[in-house]
Design a protein around this motif. Structure first.
Motif, PDB file in Angstrom:
ATOM      1  N   CYS A   1       5.664 -11.118 -13.351  1.00  0.00           N
ATOM      2  CA  CYS A   1       6.915 -11.851 -13.512  1.00  0.00           C
ATOM      3  C   CYS A   1       7.955 -11.221 -12.595  1.00  0.00           C
ATOM      4  O   CYS A   1       7.717 -10.184 -11.991  1.00  0.00           O
TER       5      CYS A   1
ATOM      6  N   CYS B   1       8.369  -2.394 -12.686  1.00  0.00           N
ATOM      7  CA  CYS B   1       9.181  -3.333 -11.908  1.00  0.00           C
ATOM      8  C   CYS B   1      10.659  -3.186 -12.238  1.00  0.00           C
ATOM      9  O   CYS B   1      11.491  -3.871 -11.632  1.00  0.00           O
TER      10      CYS B   1
ATOM     11  N   CYS C   1       3.034  -4.546 -15.551  1.00  0.00           N
ATOM     12  CA  CYS C   1       3.324  -3.435 -14.640  1.00  0.00           C
ATOM     13  C   CYS C   1       3.540  -2.105 -15.365  1.00  0.00           C
ATOM     14  O   CYS C   1       4.019  -1.149 -14.743  1.00  0.00           O
TER      15      CYS C   1
ATOM     16  N   CYS D   1       6.885  -9.358 -18.698  1.00  0.00           N
ATOM     17  CA  CYS D   1       5.461  -9.547 -19.000  1.00  0.00           C
ATOM     18  C   CYS D   1       4.720  -8.258 -19.340  1.00  0.00           C
ATOM     19  O   CYS D   1       3.698  -8.292 -20.021  1.00  0.00           O
TER      20      CYS D   1
HETATM   21  S1  FES Z   1       7.502  -6.854 -16.610  1.00  0.00           S
HETATM   22 FE1  FES Z   1       6.484  -8.423 -15.477  1.00  0.00          FE
HETATM   23  S2  FES Z   1       6.007  -7.421 -13.592  1.00  0.00           S
HETATM   24 FE2  FES Z   1       7.086  -5.919 -14.712  1.00  0.00          FE
END
Ligand code: FES
Ligand code: FES
Length: 161
Positions: free
Chosen positions: A40, A60, A48, A45
């Motif tokens: 995302c 991220c 990562c 999400c």
């Molecule tokens: S929370 Fe989705 S890529 Fe980091």
């Protein structure tokens, strides 16, 4: 560009990064540790998730330069020394806690952080902890079962659909 040095999966690494280079970009593009996924652009999400100084972090949401001097752990460093799956990874396999696998590195890293802080979580605590990790495939039941199994506790029954 700024030189950044950190320890990743027990090895000292360094590189030149821009001020806005994200930790996940440094891991994936500079170190080629592509097991840490990007799912995302909105910090939602959890694909990562890595550990920074022992804490679960969405990589991220952190600049690489902010990890200067840190101890970083990624999914690539989770297997046992002989290359076999660790307890959590094995439980994901045994309890079918994945389908496409895209979310799995983040799930495993989050599970590891949870079990480090709370070795015997309740099913509800597991579910609450995983609120920052999105899976589009499994419906979460088998992920929760895998984490309960990895904690050495009774595994909940498969929920009725
Ligand atoms: S929370 Fe989705 S890529 Fe980091
Ligand atoms: S197994 Fe496909 S997103 Fe979780």
């Amino acid at each position: 560009m700024t030189k950044v040095t950190m320890t990743v999966n027990g090895k000292s690494v360094s590189g030149d990064v821009a001020g806005n280079t994200l930790l996940v970009e440094f891991l994936r593009s500079d170190l080629h540790l592509t097991g840490t996924h990007v799912g995302c652009d909105t910090s939602q999400c959890g694909a990562c998730v890595v550990h920074v100084n022992g804490a679960a972090v969405k990589s991220c949401t952190m600049f690489a330069a902010e990890a200067e001097g840190a101890e970083v752990a990624t999914i690539e460093g989770q297997a046992n020394a002989d290359g076999s799956l660790n307890t959590i990874q094995q439980a994901f396999q045994d309890y079918h806690g994945l389908q496409c696998g895209f979310c799995t590195p983040g799930m495993v890293m989050s599970a590891a952080a949870l079990l480090k802080d709370n070795p015997k979580p309740s099913e509800q605590e597991v579910r609450a902890y995983l609120q920052g990790n999105i899976c589009r495939c499994t419906g979460y039941h088998n992920i929760v079962r895998a984490i309960m199994a990895a904690s050495g506790q009774e595994v909940p029954a498969v929920a009725a659909e």
